[in-house]
Motif scaffolding. Structure first.
Motif, PDB file in Angstrom:
ATOM      1  N   THR A  28      24.832 -18.299   7.529  1.00 44.54           N
ATOM      2  CA  THR A  28      26.277 -17.711   7.123  1.00 44.54           C
ATOM      3  C   THR A  28      27.044 -19.164   7.364  1.00 44.54           C
ATOM      4  O   THR A  28      28.125 -19.172   6.821  1.00 44.54           O
ATOM      5  CB  THR A  28      26.646 -16.811   8.196  1.00 44.54           C
ATOM      6  N   SER A  29      26.544 -20.089   8.029  1.00 40.96           N
ATOM      7  CA  SER A  29      27.320 -21.144   7.920  1.00 40.96           C
ATOM      8  C   SER A  29      26.567 -22.442   8.498  1.00 40.96           C
ATOM      9  O   SER A  29      25.443 -22.283   9.127  1.00 40.96           O
ATOM     10  CB  SER A  29      28.479 -21.223   9.181  1.00 40.96           C
TER      11      SER A  29
ATOM     12  N   ARG B 270      24.163 -15.341  14.213  1.00 41.03           N
ATOM     13  CA  ARG B 270      25.548 -15.562  13.731  1.00 41.03           C
ATOM     14  C   ARG B 270      26.663 -14.650  14.707  1.00 41.03           C
ATOM     15  O   ARG B 270      27.618 -15.187  15.266  1.00 41.03           O
ATOM     16  CB  ARG B 270      25.671 -14.786  12.401  1.00 41.03           C
TER      17      ARG B 270
ATOM     18  N   ASP C 252      29.192 -24.812  13.899  1.00 40.80           N
ATOM     19  CA  ASP C 252      28.052 -24.957  12.906  1.00 40.80           C
ATOM     20  C   ASP C 252      27.065 -25.486  13.442  1.00 40.80           C
ATOM     21  O   ASP C 252      25.913 -24.838  13.194  1.00 40.80           O
ATOM     22  CB  ASP C 252      28.525 -25.389  11.712  1.00 40.80           C
TER      23      ASP C 252
ATOM     24  N   GLY D 101      22.889 -24.663  12.354  1.00 41.66           N
ATOM     25  CA  GLY D 101      23.668 -23.674  11.483  1.00 41.66           C
ATOM     26  C   GLY D 101      23.670 -22.222  12.314  1.00 41.66           C
ATOM     27  O   GLY D 101      23.418 -21.961  13.402  1.00 41.66           O
TER      28      GLY D 101
END
Lengths: 804, 256
Positions: A133-134, A149, A159, A175
Motif C-alpha cells: 500500500t506504500s 498496513r 513508509d 513499506g
C-alpha cells in the motif's frame, strides 16, 4: 373543466403556505427510507469488495500449519503436497515460516511495543500475494521487511524505517502492505483477541524470517491454491494425514474456515441482520409518523371537502387537494431519501474503509434496495392522505360542514375521559384529556417516537452488553496479581529450560507461574468447540479463574458458553482432541476427560486444565507461556521492556490485553453505531416537532380561547409541553421495552450466531434508559418551545372567528 | 403544572368596582389594519361611555366594526388611536401582561361559536373560567353557575354531547363563573334557534340586572329591543346611540 386549473392553483397555494411542513414530513420519510437503503445496501458493496480483494491477492484455499514449535526443512511441506491423492488439483503452493514475536516501533515520545508475528514468505509467491500500500514490497536479495498496513497506519509510521523484534534485533522495513489473512486483525492466536493497535505483523522474505527466528532453512506452514471445483476439505484432510505420517502434526484450514475470511463474510450477514432491525425500526418510525402527520393535515381539510360536496363537486375532484399533499410529500420524500441514502451511505462507507482497509473498495449506490424503500416511501404518504380523504368523502355533506364536527367529536373513550380527573385547576386535565380524546393519533405519534427510541436503546444496549462483559472480564482477570504480564516463548520448552529460567530470574520479575497454552477441540454429543487450553496450576499460581461446579483439578474447566454449546455440565465427559508430544514428534491425540467445572469468561474457547493432569495428554513438564508479576517498584512497562530483550521470548503483554483490545475494537464499532444513533435522535425530534406543529394549528382556537380568558402564554405552553412529555413517555416506555427485547435478540441470537466464540449477556444500562428518557421525554417535551413565537404572535380575535 | 396566575392573582381593578359592574370609556378610538398595501379602517373616531351594570347592545351589519369594538374593550386588540378605559384601567398603553390580567379579572367572553374545550366536561369548562379568574373554591363556584343556567344535570357531559343551546349556556356559565364585572358577548344567539336564543338573552339580561355590565354584539335588530341602550355602528362610525325605539321590551315579546 375550468375547475381543474382552479384546483391546481389552490394546490400550489396550499404548498406555498405549508412548504415547511411538507418538507419536514418528507424529511421524516427520507430519514427512514434513505437510512434503510444505505444500511441494507451496504451488504452488497461489502461482499463485492471482499470478493474482489481476496481474488486480487489470490488467497489460498488451504493452509496447513504445523503444531506449535514444530518446523520442517524447506521443501518438505511442498513435497508432502505432491504426495497426496488430490495433488493434481493443486495449482499453486508456497511455503512459509510464521513465528510469534514482539514488535517495537517506539519513536521519540511514544513507546510502542506489542506482540506480533513474523510471516516469512517467498518474495514473489504464486499464492497469497502481498499487496503493497506504500513504500516498497519484498525484493529478492534484500532483507528489508514490510509492515502490516493497519498497524502502520494506526501508529502513523513512515513508509520506511527500522523496527525491533523479539531478542531486541533491529530490522529495516521498506513499506506497508497487506496479506489476505490480515485484512482484519482479529486474533493473536491462542484464543486471544486483539486489534491492529495491539498486534504487529511483519512480512519478511523467507530467508530473513528464518534468520530472525533462528531457524535457517526451516518452514512451518504451506498454503495452496486449488483448481476450480476441487474439494478443499478433502485436500486439507489428506495433507494432515500425509504430514502426520511424517511426525509433523498440524492443522489444515480451508479458506472458508479462515477466521478473517469467515469473519468478513459472516460479519456482513450478521451486520445485515442487525441493520435490518435498525433500518426496519427507523422505517417503521418514519411510516407511523408520516401516516399520522399526513392524516392529521388532511383531517383539517374535511370541512372544506364537505363544502365541496355540498356544492356538488364530484368526489374524485375533491380528493385532488389532499392527494396532491400526499404526492408532494411522496416526491420530496423520495428525492430527499436519495440524498439521505447517499450521505448515510458515504458516511458508512468512510467508516468501513477506515475500519477495514481492503485493497479494493467498490461502493455502488444500492439501486435495488433504494427502489424498495422508495416505493414504500412513495406509497406511505399517499396512503396517509387516502385514508382520511376516503373517510371525508363518505360522510354526508351536512355532517362535514357542521361547525364543530371535528373539534367536538367524541370517541368511545368518552366515559373513560370523564373518570380521568386530576387534582388542581381545570386546565390541568387538558393534556391527558387531549391524548385520550384522540387515541389513534396519540398511539401513532407515540409509536413513531417509540420506534426511534427502540432503535436508540438497541444500539446503546449492544454497546452496554459489550461494556458490561468487558468490565466483568476485567474484574475476573484482575482478582489477583492485576499487573502481571503474559510471556510467550517462541517454542514449547521444558520447565527447566534456560529461556524459562532467564525470565524467572530477571531482576524485574517478582513471581512467575508456568503455563502451557495449546489449541484443541472438545467434542460431546455430536457438537464440537475449538479450545485454547491453558494447562496451569489451578490451585496456586499468580492467578486462577473462578470455577463453579467442582474441583478444578479433576479435569478440564470449560467456559460456561462452551459447556452450553456442547450440552455438558460438570461431571460429564468430553473428548478432547489435542497435540501430543512423543519421541516421534508431535502428533494429535484424542483423550476423554471429565468436565471439572465451568468458568464465567466470555471467550468460549478458553479452557483450563490443571498441570497435575497433563501427563496423560503428553504435556507434562512443558511450558510455552510464563505468567510473570513485576518485582516491587517495577512497573508493568519496565517489566515488558526488560523481558523483550530475553532470548526466546516471543511476546510480552499485559494480562488485561484482551479486554484492552476489545475496548479498542468497541471504540471503532461505536462510531458506526453513533451514526445510526444520530439519525434516530433526529428522527425522534422531527416526529415530535411535526406533531407539535400540527397540534398547535389544530388547537389554535382552544389556545385563542384560553388567551381570551387571560391565561398566560406560559401556561398554554406548559400544557403543550406536558402533553408532549406524556406522548414522549408513552413512546419512550414502548421504545425502551422493545429496545430491550431487540437488544436481547441481537446479542443472544444474532451475535451468538455470527460470533459464537464470544459470549455476553444482554444488558441495557440505567444510563441508556436515562438517555432514552432524556431524549424521548425531555427533548420531546421541549419541542413545543418552537411554537412560542407562533403563540406570541397569534391574532386572537381572528383565530377565535375562524371556523375550523 | 403550577398555577400560572398565583403570583398576579390580585384583580387590577378596585374591589368596589368589580362588585357591581365596571364603567367603560372610549374616547376618539380608531382601529386600522394593514392588509397588504391597503389600509382598512374598522373603527373611526368612536366615543362611547357605558355605565356600570348596563345592558348595551352594539348593533350593526356585517363589517360595521362591532366585533372590533368588542375586541378593544375586551383587551384582545389595541386601538390605533384614541383611549380605551375599562374599569378605570387605560388599555391604550397597557402591556401584553396587563391586558391579559384585565381579561382574567375584569372582562369575560361569550363567543358566537361557543369555543368550548372539547376535552373538558361542561362543569370543567365552567370551572376553567373560575380557575383563570383565581376564584376560591372554583369547582363549587362552577357547579353553582352551571345550575344557574339550568345545566346541573349535564355537568358531566362533554361539549359534543350537548345541543347548540346547551353549549352556549355552558359558554355563558364559563364567562359568569369568572365573577368578572364586564361580560362581552359576540353574536351569542347567532347559531341558535329562536327559543334557545331567547333563553340566552334572558340569561344575559338577568346578569345585567344582577350588576354585571353586559355588552352584546349582534346584527339582529330585534335583539336590540331588550337592551337598556343600543349603539348602532355603520362603516366604523357610531351612527346611533340611545334607548331602543319604543323603549325596552321584555324578552318574551321578541320575534325573529
Amino acid at each position: 373543466m375550468r375547475t381543474r386549473g382552479l384546483f391546481l392553483r389552490w394546490t400550489a397555494r396550499d404548498l406555498r403556505r405549508r412548504w415547511l411542513l411538507v418538507a419536514a414530513i418528507a424529511l421524516v420519510l427520507a430519514l427512514g427510507t434513505g437510512t434503510y437503503a444505505a444500511l441494507i445496501g451496504s451488504s452488497d458493496w461489502r461482499r463485492e469488495s471482499n470478493d474482489r480483494s481476496f481474488a486480487l491477492l489470490r488467497m489460498h484455499d488451504v493452509r496447513m500449519t504445523l503444531s506449535e514449535g514444530l518446523t520442517a526443512d524447506a521443501g518438505v511441506l511442498a513435497d508432502a503436497v505432491t504426495r497426496i491423492p488430490q495433488a493434481g488439483q493443486v495449482q499453486d503452493v508456497a511455503e512459509r515460516l510464521v513465528v510469534p514475536t514482539l514488535v517495537d516501533v517506539s519513536g521519540p515520545g511514544e513507546q510502542v511495543l506489542v506482540p506480533g508475528r513474523i510471516v516469512g514468505m517467498p518474495v514473489d509467491p504464486p499464492v497469497d500475494l502481498l499487496h503493497v500500500t506504500s513504500g516498497q514490497g519484498l525484493r529478492a536479495g534484500d532483507p528489508a521487511v514490510v509492515l502490516e498496513r493497519s498497524f502502520a497506519d494506526y501508529y502513523d509510521l513512515p513508509d520506511a524505517g527500522t523496527l525491533r523484534v523479539a531478542g531486541n534485533r533491529a530490522v529495516s522495513y521498506a513499506g506497508h502492505g497487506q496479506l489476505p489473512e490480515y485484512f482484519a486483525i482479529a486474533g493473536g492466536g491462542g484464543g486471544s483477541f486483539t486489534t491492529e493497535a495491539g498486534f504487529g505483523v511483519v512480512f519478511a522474505p523467507l530467508e530473513t524470517a528464518q534468520q530472525l527466528a533462528g531457524a535457517p532453512g526451516r518452514v512451518n506452514e504451506v498454503v495452496l491454491r486449488l483448481a476450480p471445483g476441487a474439494d478443499d476439505e478433502e485436500v486439507a484432510a489428506a495433507l494432515e494425514d500425509e504430514l502426520a505420517g511424517r511426525g509433523l502434526a498440524g492443522t489444515a484450514v480451508v479458506k472458508g474456515e479462515e477466521v478473517v475470511y469467515r469473519t468478513l463474510y459472516e460479519d456482513i450477514d450478521g451486520d445485515e441482520q442487525f441493520w435490518r432491525i435498525i433500518a426496519g425500526l427507523l422505517l417503521a418510525g418514519a411510516a407511523f409518523a408520516t401516516f399520522n402527520l399526513t392524516t392529521r393535515v388532511v383531517e383539517a381539510q374535511r370541512r372544506e371537502i364537505g363544502i365541496g360536496m355540498a356544492l356538488g363537486l364530484p368526489r374524485w375532484r375533491l380528493a385532488i387537494r389532499p392527494l396532491a399533499l400526499g404526492l408532494q410529500i411522496a416526491v420530496v420524500g423520495v428525492l430527499l431519501g436519495v440524498v439521505v441514502g447517499v450521505v448515510t451511505g458515504r458516511l458508512f462507507g468512510g467508516l468501513f474503509r477506515s475500519l477495514l482497509p481492503l485493497p479494493v473498495w467498490e461502493q455502488a449506490f444500492p439501486y435495488a434496495t433504494y427502489l424498495q424503500a422508495a416505493a414504500l416511501g412513495f406509497l406511505l404518504p399517499l396512503l396517509g392522505v387516502a385514508w382520511p380523504t376516503w373517510r371525508a368523502v363518505r360522510v354526508e355533506p351536512v355532517e362535514a360542514i357542521r361547525v364543530g364536527h371535528l373539534a367536538a367529536r367524541g370517541t368511545r373513550l368518552a366515559p373513560l375521559l370523564r373518570r380521568i380527573a386530576l387534582p388542581g385547576r381545570s386546565w390541568h386535565q387538558m393534556p391527558v384529556r387531549n391524548l385520550v380524546r384522540t387515541p389513534r393519533r396519540t398511539v401513532l405519534t407515540a409509536l413513531g417516537i417509540g420506534a426511534a427510541i427502540a432503535t436508540l436503546v438497541t444500539v446503546f444496549g449492544i454497546l452496554d452488553s459489550f461494556t458490561r462483559t468487558l468490565d466483568d472480564f476485567d474484574a475476573e482477570t484482575t482478582t489477583s496479581a492485576p499487573d502481571r504480564v503474559t510471556v510467550q516463548f517462541t517454542d514449547v520448552l521444558p520447565e527447566d529450560a534456560p529461556q524459562v529460567a532467564a525470565v524467572s530470574a530477571a531482576p524485574q520479575v517478582g513471581g512467575s507461574a508456568a503455563t502451557l497454552l495449546v489449541e484443541g477441540t472438545a467434542r460431546a454429543g455430536g457438537e464440537e468447540v475449538p479450545l485454547a487450553l491453558s494447562v496451569r496450576d489451578m490451585a496456586g499460581g499468580l492467578w486462577r479463574p473462578t470455577v463453579t461446579g467442582g474441583d478444578p483439578a479433576d479435569g478440564v474447566v470449560l467456559s460456561e458458553v462452551a459447556a452450553r454449546d456442547l450440552g455438558v455440565a460438570p461431571g460429564d465427559r468430553v473428548e478432547l482432541d489435542h497435540p501430543q508430544r512423543s519421541a516421534a514428534g508431535v502428533t494429535r491425540a484424542t483423550t476423554e476427560v471429565v468436565v471439572a467445572g465451568t468458568h464465567p469468561g466470555p471467550i468460549r474457547a478458553v479452557a483450563y486444565l490443571d498441570r497435575s493432569r497433563a501427563a496423560p495428554f503428553g504435556m507434562a513438564g512443558l511450558v510455552n507461556v510464563l505468567e510473570v508479576s513485576p518485582a516491587g517498584g517495577v512497573t508493568q512497562d519496565e517489566l515488558t521492556r526488560a523481558l523483550f530483550e530475553v532470548p526466546g521470548v516471543a511476546s510480552v503483554q499485559a494480562a488485561t490485553a484482551v479486554t484492552d483490545s476489545f475496548r479498542e475494537a468497541l471504540g471503532a464499532f461505536t462510531s458506526v453505531l453513533g451514526v445510526a444513533a444520530a439519525i434516530t435522535l433526529l428522527l425522534a425530534l422531527l416526529i415530535a416537532f411535526n406533531a407539535t406543529s400540527i397540534a398547535t394549528d389544530e388547537r389554535a382556537r382552544e389556545h385563542a380561547t384560553m388567551f381570551a380568558f387571560g391565561l398566560p402564554r406560559r401556561a398554554v405552553l406548559a400544557m403543550s409541553m406536558v402533553e408532549s412529555a406524556l406522548i414522549g413517555l408513552l413512546g419512550t416506555g414502548a421504545g425502551v421495552g422493545l429496545g430491550y427485547l431487540l437488544t436481547r435478540y441481537t446479542v443472544e441470537v444474532q451475535l451468538h450466531r455470527t460470533l459464537p466464540e464470544f459470549c455476553m449477556p444482554a444488558v441495557v444500562s440505567p444510563t441508556t434508559v436515562g438517555v432514552a428518557l432524556a431524549l424521548g421525554v425531555g427533548a420531546v417535551a421541549l419541542t413545543p418551545l418552537v411554537t412560542l413565537r407562533q403563540l406570541g404572535r397569534m391574532d386572537i380575535p381572528a383565530t377565535l372567528r375562524v371556523v375550523e | 403544572m403550577a398555577h400560572p396566575l398565583r403570583q398576579d392573582a390580585r384583580p387590577v381593578v378596585d374591589a368596589s368596582t368589580t362588585a357591581r359592574g365596571s364603567r367603560i370609556d372610549l374616547d376618539g378610538v380608531s382601529r386600522r389594519y394593514r392588509v397588504g398595501e391597503v389600509t382598512v379602517t374598522a373603527l373611526e373616531q368612536v366615543d362611547l361611555h357605558v355605565d356600570e351594570a348596563a345592558f348595551v347592545v352594539i348593533l350593526g351589519p356585517s363589517g360595521s366594526g362591532k366585533t372590533t369594538l368588542l375586541n378593544l374593550i375586551g383587551a384582545l386588540d389595541v386601538a390605533t388611536e384614541g383611549r380605551v378605559r375599562v374599569a378605570g384601567q387605560d388599555l391604550t398603553a397597557a402591556s401584553r401582561v396587563e391586558r391579559a390580567r384585565l381579561r382574567r379579572h375584569t372582562v369575560s367572553f361569550v363567543f358566537q361559536s361557543f369555543n368550548l374545550f372539547p376535552g373538558l366536561t361542561a362543569l370543567e369548562n365552567v370551572q376553567f373560567g373560575a380557575d383563570v379568574a383565581g376564584r376560591e373554591h372554583p369547582r363549587e363556584a362552577a357547579a353553582a353557575t352551571l345550575a344557574e343556567v339550568g345545566l346541573e344535570a349535564r355537568a358531566a357531559h362533554f361539549p359534543h354531547q350537548l345541543s347548540g343551546g346547551e353549549q352556549q349556556r355552558v359558554a355563558i356559565a364559563r364567562a359568569l363563573a369568572t365573577g368578572n364585572p364586564v361580560l362581552l358577548a359576540d353574536e351569542p344567539t347567532g347559531e341558535l334557534d329562536f327559543r334557545t336564543g331567547v333563553a340566552i338573552l334572558e340569561l344575559l339580561r338577568r346578569q345585567a340586572e344582577a350588576g354585571t355590565t353586559v355588552l352584546v354584539v349582534t346584527h339582529n335588530r330585534e335583539i336590540a329591543r331588550v337592551a337598556d341602550r343600543v349603539v348602532e355602528l355603520s362603516s366604523g362610525h357610531v351612527v346611533g346611540d340611545g334607548p331602543p325605539p319604543g323603549g325596552r321590551a321584555p324578552v318574551s315579546e321578541l320575534h325573529w
